[in-house]
Design a protein around this motif. Structure first.
Motif, PDB file in Angstrom:
ATOM      1  N   ASP A  80       0.884  -2.964  28.879  1.00  0.00           N
ATOM      2  CA  ASP A  80       2.146  -3.671  28.616  1.00  0.00           C
ATOM      3  C   ASP A  80       2.436  -4.680  29.732  1.00  0.00           C
ATOM      4  N   ALA A  81       2.190  -4.270  30.985  1.00  0.00           N
ATOM      5  CA  ALA A  81       2.412  -5.169  32.120  1.00  0.00           C
ATOM      6  C   ALA A  81       1.427  -6.336  32.084  1.00  0.00           C
ATOM      7  N   LEU A  82       0.176  -6.066  31.753  1.00  0.00           N
ATOM      8  CA  LEU A  82      -0.824  -7.127  31.674  1.00  0.00           C
ATOM      9  C   LEU A  82      -0.522  -8.094  30.542  1.00  0.00           C
ATOM     10  N   ARG A  83       0.003  -7.575  29.445  1.00  0.00           N
ATOM     11  CA  ARG A  83       0.375  -8.437  28.323  1.00  0.00           C
ATOM     12  C   ARG A  83       1.466  -9.419  28.760  1.00  0.00           C
ATOM     13  N   ARG A  84       2.449  -8.911  29.484  1.00  0.00           N
ATOM     14  CA  ARG A  84       3.500  -9.796  30.010  1.00  0.00           C
ATOM     15  C   ARG A  84       2.907 -10.820  30.972  1.00  0.00           C
ATOM     16  N   ALA A  85       1.984 -10.353  31.812  1.00  0.00           N
ATOM     17  CA  ALA A  85       1.385 -11.235  32.809  1.00  0.00           C
ATOM     18  C   ALA A  85       0.489 -12.285  32.158  1.00  0.00           C
ATOM     19  N   GLN A  86      -0.182 -11.930  31.075  1.00  0.00           N
ATOM     20  CA  GLN A  86      -0.966 -12.922  30.341  1.00  0.00           C
ATOM     21  C   GLN A  86      -0.049 -13.992  29.753  1.00  0.00           C
ATOM     22  N   ALA A  87       1.047 -13.547  29.162  1.00  0.00           N
ATOM     23  CA  ALA A  87       1.992 -14.492  28.561  1.00  0.00           C
ATOM     24  C   ALA A  87       2.596 -15.423  29.605  1.00  0.00           C
ATOM     25  N   GLY A  88       2.753 -14.924  30.835  1.00  0.00           N
ATOM     26  CA  GLY A  88       3.317 -15.731  31.909  1.00  0.00           C
ATOM     27  C   GLY A  88       2.299 -16.547  32.672  1.00  0.00           C
ATOM     28  N   GLY A  89       1.017 -16.443  32.289  1.00  0.00           N
ATOM     29  CA  GLY A  89      -0.013 -17.233  32.944  1.00  0.00           C
ATOM     30  C   GLY A  89      -0.529 -16.655  34.243  1.00  0.00           C
ATOM     31  N   GLU A  90      -0.170 -15.410  34.556  1.00  0.00           N
ATOM     32  CA  GLU A  90      -0.624 -14.798  35.808  1.00  0.00           C
ATOM     33  C   GLU A  90      -2.003 -14.161  35.667  1.00  0.00           C
ATOM     34  N   VAL A  91      -2.292 -13.634  34.486  1.00  0.00           N
ATOM     35  CA  VAL A  91      -3.521 -12.876  34.254  1.00  0.00           C
ATOM     36  C   VAL A  91      -4.371 -13.567  33.205  1.00  0.00           C
ATOM     37  N   SER A  92      -5.683 -13.500  33.385  1.00  0.00           N
ATOM     38  CA  SER A  92      -6.637 -14.101  32.455  1.00  0.00           C
ATOM     39  C   SER A  92      -6.493 -13.521  31.046  1.00  0.00           C
ATOM     40  N   ARG A  93      -6.700 -14.382  30.059  1.00  0.00           N
ATOM     41  CA  ARG A  93      -6.717 -13.948  28.663  1.00  0.00           C
ATOM     42  C   ARG A  93      -8.143 -13.657  28.191  1.00  0.00           C
ATOM     43  N   GLY A  94      -9.068 -13.517  29.138  1.00  0.00           N
ATOM     44  CA  GLY A  94     -10.467 -13.319  28.795  1.00  0.00           C
ATOM     45  C   GLY A  94     -10.777 -11.987  28.145  1.00  0.00           C
ATOM     46  N   ALA A  95      -9.863 -11.028  28.250  1.00  0.00           N
ATOM     47  CA  ALA A  95     -10.054  -9.719  27.611  1.00  0.00           C
ATOM     48  C   ALA A  95      -8.705  -9.210  27.142  1.00  0.00           C
ATOM     49  N   ALA A  96      -8.741  -8.304  26.189  1.00  0.00           N
ATOM     50  CA  ALA A  96      -7.501  -7.707  25.693  1.00  0.00           C
ATOM     51  C   ALA A  96      -6.843  -6.890  26.799  1.00  0.00           C
ATOM     52  N   PRO A  97      -5.517  -6.900  26.864  1.00  0.00           N
ATOM     53  CA  PRO A  97      -4.825  -6.116  27.890  1.00  0.00           C
ATOM     54  C   PRO A  97      -5.214  -4.638  27.874  1.00  0.00           C
ATOM     55  N   GLU A  98      -5.459  -4.090  26.693  1.00  0.00           N
ATOM     56  CA  GLU A  98      -5.844  -2.669  26.599  1.00  0.00           C
ATOM     57  C   GLU A  98      -7.181  -2.424  27.288  1.00  0.00           C
ATOM     58  N   ALA A  99      -8.134  -3.351  27.105  1.00  0.00           N
ATOM     59  CA  ALA A  99      -9.437  -3.204  27.751  1.00  0.00           C
ATOM     60  C   ALA A  99      -9.311  -3.374  29.264  1.00  0.00           C
ATOM     61  N   GLN A 100      -8.498  -4.328  29.693  1.00  0.00           N
ATOM     62  CA  GLN A 100      -8.268  -4.511  31.125  1.00  0.00           C
ATOM     63  C   GLN A 100      -7.632  -3.254  31.726  1.00  0.00           C
ATOM     64  N   ALA A 101      -6.674  -2.668  31.023  1.00  0.00           N
ATOM     65  CA  ALA A 101      -5.996  -1.467  31.505  1.00  0.00           C
ATOM     66  C   ALA A 101      -6.966  -0.291  31.601  1.00  0.00           C
ATOM     67  N   GLN A 102      -7.863  -0.164  30.626  1.00  0.00           N
ATOM     68  CA  GLN A 102      -8.873   0.892  30.681  1.00  0.00           C
ATOM     69  C   GLN A 102      -9.766   0.714  31.901  1.00  0.00           C
ATOM     70  N   LEU A 103     -10.164  -0.510  32.179  1.00  0.00           N
ATOM     71  CA  LEU A 103     -10.985  -0.783  33.359  1.00  0.00           C
ATOM     72  C   LEU A 103     -10.261  -0.367  34.635  1.00  0.00           C
ATOM     73  N   LEU A 104      -8.968  -0.650  34.711  1.00  0.00           N
ATOM     74  CA  LEU A 104      -8.185  -0.281  35.885  1.00  0.00           C
ATOM     75  C   LEU A 104      -8.044   1.238  35.997  1.00  0.00           C
ATOM     76  N   LEU A 105      -7.906   1.927  34.866  1.00  0.00           N
ATOM     77  CA  LEU A 105      -7.862   3.389  34.879  1.00  0.00           C
ATOM     78  C   LEU A 105      -9.166   3.944  35.437  1.00  0.00           C
ATOM     79  N   PHE A 106     -10.295   3.444  34.929  1.00  0.00           N
ATOM     80  CA  PHE A 106     -11.584   3.933  35.399  1.00  0.00           C
ATOM     81  C   PHE A 106     -11.761   3.651  36.889  1.00  0.00           C
ATOM     82  N   THR A 107     -11.263   2.504  37.339  1.00  0.00           N
ATOM     83  CA  THR A 107     -11.392   2.130  38.748  1.00  0.00           C
ATOM     84  C   THR A 107     -10.572   3.042  39.645  1.00  0.00           C
ATOM     85  N   VAL A 108      -9.308   3.264  39.297  1.00  0.00           N
ATOM     86  CA  VAL A 108      -8.460   4.078  40.166  1.00  0.00           C
ATOM     87  C   VAL A 108      -8.924   5.527  40.178  1.00  0.00           C
TER      88      VAL A 108
END
Length: 199
Positions: A142-170
């Motif tokens: 949800d936070a990444l989706r907001r950040a994509q809409a605001g131009g802060e985060v890349s739209r190169g991947a779906a926010p859900e996939a980005q969030a999964q990557l961050l979960l695996f990383t942490v």
């Protein structure tokens, strides 16, 4: 008149917080009931009466851990730009020494530790872990989706996939931190991941 019994002479919430730190620093199997009695300065009967057996006590502590973590995660991601907040979330495992208390130094993420010790043979533990992972992914997506809409985060991947990557990383960083972590290398890896998310 029915007897109501003697009221508890301790704050259940405070006791659970201290038990959480003990379980977090030693793990489920390595923490005995006697360890809890000694660290919390309570009789066995009082512990059993308030929390049930050791397993129930541990699961209550894990749930408290997640509830606290979730509140902090939501607050951090709503406070300002998303990427600096996510960097702090990912960097936390490298700074676990900051959480030291008189009952020990926490090791890794308590959700990850529970996964290693109790999942999949404990259904209740498995449910807590699965629910925690799902909530982390949802909150961060949800936070990444907001950040994509605001131009802060890349739209190169779906926010859900980005969030999964961050979960695996942490979770991975938390696991590695149990064996000793090169803080500089860990933070460099975190910065590389954050830079990859940047628009």
């Amino acid at each position: 008149m029915a007897r109501t019994g003697r009221p508890r002479a301790f704050d259940k919430g405070q006791v659970l917080e201290r038990a959480l730190l003990l379980f977090w620093s030693r793990g489920y199997e390595a923490t005995s009931v006697q360890d809890l009695v000694d660290a919390l300065s309570l009789e066995r009967g009082s512990l059993y009466g308030a929390f049930g057996d050791k397993r129930q006590f541990y699961l209550a502590a894990v749930q408290l851990y997640w509830d606290t973590y979730e509140r902090q995660l939501v607050a951090a991601l709503e406070a300002g730009p998303v990427l600096p907040a996510l960097r702090e979330v990912l960097a936390n495992p490298a700074r676990v020494q900051e959480y030291a208390s008189d009952v020990g130094i926490p090791l890794g993420c308590m959700i990850g530790n529970t996964t290693a010790e109790l999942v999949p043979h404990d259904a209740e533990a498995s449910e807590i872990v699965a629910r925690s992972h799902a909530r982390f992914t949802q909150i961060v997506a949800d936070a990444l989706r907001r950040a994509q809409a605001g131009g802060e985060v890349s739209r190169g991947a779906a926010p859900e996939a980005q969030a999964q990557l961050l979960l695996f990383t942490v979770q991975g960083l938390s696991l590695v931190s149990r064996a000793g972590l090169d803080t500089a290398a860990a933070l460099a890896a975190v910065d590389a991941l954050i830079d990859a998310l940047r628009a």
